[in-house]
Write an enzyme that holds these catalytic residues in place. Structure first.
Site, PDB file in Angstrom:
ATOM      1  N   HIS A 165       0.845  -1.211   0.000  1.00 55.98           N
ATOM      2  CA  HIS A 165       0.000   0.000   0.000  1.00 55.98           C
ATOM      3  C   HIS A 165       0.883   1.265   0.000  1.00 55.98           C
ATOM      4  O   HIS A 165       0.969   1.981   1.011  1.00 55.98           O
ATOM      5  CB  HIS A 165      -0.871  -0.062   1.264  1.00 55.98           C
ATOM      6  CG  HIS A 165      -2.055   0.835   1.307  1.00 55.98           C
ATOM      7  ND1 HIS A 165      -1.976   2.195   1.151  1.00 55.98           N
ATOM      8  CD2 HIS A 165      -3.363   0.570   1.510  1.00 55.98           C
ATOM      9  CE1 HIS A 165      -3.185   2.721   1.275  1.00 55.98           C
ATOM     10  NE2 HIS A 165      -4.045   1.743   1.490  1.00 55.98           N
ATOM     11  N   GLU A 265      -0.736   1.259  -5.470  1.00 53.04           N
ATOM     12  CA  GLU A 265      -0.501   0.021  -4.721  1.00 53.04           C
ATOM     13  C   GLU A 265      -0.584  -1.219  -5.598  1.00 53.04           C
ATOM     14  O   GLU A 265      -1.636  -1.490  -6.179  1.00 53.04           O
ATOM     15  CB  GLU A 265      -1.581  -0.105  -3.632  1.00 53.04           C
ATOM     16  CG  GLU A 265      -1.824   1.171  -2.857  1.00 53.04           C
ATOM     17  CD  GLU A 265      -3.171   1.166  -2.119  1.00 53.04           C
ATOM     18  OE1 GLU A 265      -3.655   0.070  -1.770  1.00 53.04           O
ATOM     19  OE2 GLU A 265      -3.736   2.248  -1.903  1.00 53.04           O
TER      20      GLU A 265
HETATM   21  O1  TA6 Z   1      -6.064   1.339  -0.652  1.00 57.94           O
HETATM   22  C1  TA6 Z   1      -7.167   2.148  -0.531  1.00 57.94           C
HETATM   23  C2  TA6 Z   1      -7.895   1.836   0.764  1.00 57.94           C
HETATM   24  O2  TA6 Z   1      -8.337   0.509   0.782  1.00 57.94           O
HETATM   25  C3  TA6 Z   1      -9.029   2.855   0.898  1.00 57.94           C
HETATM   26  O3  TA6 Z   1     -10.290   2.285   0.736  1.00 57.94           O
HETATM   27  C4  TA6 Z   1      -8.759   3.561   2.192  1.00 57.94           C
HETATM   28  O4  TA6 Z   1      -9.654   3.353   3.177  1.00 57.94           O
HETATM   29  C5  TA6 Z   1      -7.320   3.201   2.473  1.00 57.94           C
HETATM   30  O5  TA6 Z   1      -7.025   1.991   1.879  1.00 57.94           O
HETATM   31  C6  TA6 Z   1      -6.758   3.337   3.860  1.00 57.94           C
HETATM   32  O6  TA6 Z   1      -7.146   2.330   4.720  1.00 57.94           O
HETATM   33  P1  TA6 Z   1      -6.717   2.381   6.231  1.00 57.94           P
HETATM   34  O7  TA6 Z   1      -7.283   1.144   6.856  1.00 57.94           O
HETATM   35  O8  TA6 Z   1      -5.217   2.397   6.279  1.00 57.94           O
HETATM   36  O9  TA6 Z   1      -7.294   3.648   6.808  1.00 57.94           O
END
Ligand code: TA6
Length: 289
Positions: A165, A265
């Site tokens: 990510h 990502e």
């Molecule tokens: O990668 C995108 C995502 O899945 C979004 O939907 C967003 O919520 C983000 O990740 C961050 O997630 P987190 O659990 O780290 O707040």
């Protein structure tokens, strides 16, 4: 910061104020930090260049929650836990909120290689009933390379989803355009509706997209600077920016934090996931160039 232990000529181990182990790598190419909490690459900066990764100035680094910024490892699921895993489980799995083992560090001509691993425990099996070995190989060189390997050490097949990510540092949303994403995507902002990308992606509001046919190389052009995210063995690229409304709803991001980050990502998001038979393994990777 507690005392530093030298591991190699270019890598040292210390503990942050809350006692979490932190690796600092400083070699001929770049400087980087990796927290053993989550095997989380916090920073990577080539000498003489701006930082490649964004880390929130409000990131919580005491192990009480996932770290906002750098490269969280979403594993063994992505987003909310799928039905096969069950409800009430942490978003994006548990790898990013578990302390990993440092298996080795070595200096090479092309950079410093860090090898980290995680195995199942009673706590992990309570969330996800599988025996596994998860390995992360990080090479800090003139590029930043990550390979995440899942090995099934149990005696029945396991299914996983994941994402590297990556929070990229950008100069401003208006300066950015992204190519190499391919056309079809699922738009999570509209509840997962299928849509088609036309031309380069530019940023003018909140985005949460799963690109389903990305090219191996995604390029983030940011004013004069281009960052390439080159990935392998993934099935999709997720692009996310929370914009102002999303940032202000997050305690660990400043309201204007969205102006200097963009997540690109390498991910395995297919509902069917990747199935790994006993004694088999699966790897996927990303390189930040
Ligand atoms: O990668 C995108 C995502 O899945 C979004 O939907 C967003 O919520 C983000 O990740 C961050 O997630 P987190 O659990 O780290 O707040």
């Amino acid at each position: 910061m507690q005392p530093i232990r030298t591991l190699t000529a270019h890598c040292s181990l210390s503990h942050n104020e809350t006692g979490l182990p932190l690796l600092t790598i400083d070699n001929a190419y770049a400087k980087a930090e990796i927290s053993l909490f989550g095997a989380h690459v916090l920073s990577y900066q080539r000498h003489g260049e701006p930082a490649s990764l964004w880390l929130s100035d409000k990131a919580v680094l005491d192990g009480s929650k996932p770290i906002r910024g750098g490269i969280p490892l979403c594993w063994p699921w992505f987003g909310p836990a799928p039905a096969r895993v069950g409800s009430g489980k942490p978003a994006h799995g548990f790898a990013r909120t578990t302390l990993w083992s440092l298996d080795g560090v070595s200096d090479h001509e092309d950079g410093t290689l860090v090898h980290l691993s995680l195995r199942d425990t009673d706590a992990s099996r309570a969330l996800w009933p599988h025996a596994f070995e998860l390995e992360l190989d990080v090479l800090i060189g003139k590029e930043l390379s990550l390979v995440l390997t899942t090995r099934n050490t149990g005696n029945s097949p396991l299914v996983y989803n994941a994402a590297l990510h990556t929070y990229l540092q950008i100069s401003s949303p208006a300066a950015v355009s992204v190519t190499g994403l391919g056309a079809p995507y699922l738009d999570k902002v509209t509840g997962g509706q299928p849509a088609q990308q036309q031309g380069a992606l530019t940023l003018s509001g909140a985005l949460d997209r799963i690109y389903l046919q990305p090219e191996p190389r995604v390029t983030v052009q940011d004013a004069e600077r281009a960052t390439h995210v080159v990935s392998g063995n993934h099935d999709s690229i997720v692009v996310w920016t929370p914009w102002l409304e999303g940032a202000s709803a997050m305690a660990d991001m400043s309201d204007d934090g969205y102006r200097t980050m963009l997540c690109v990502e390498a991910a395995i998001t297919a509902e069917a996931g990747v199935v790994i038979a006993p004694d088999e393994e699966h790897s996927f990777s990303t390189v930040i160039i």
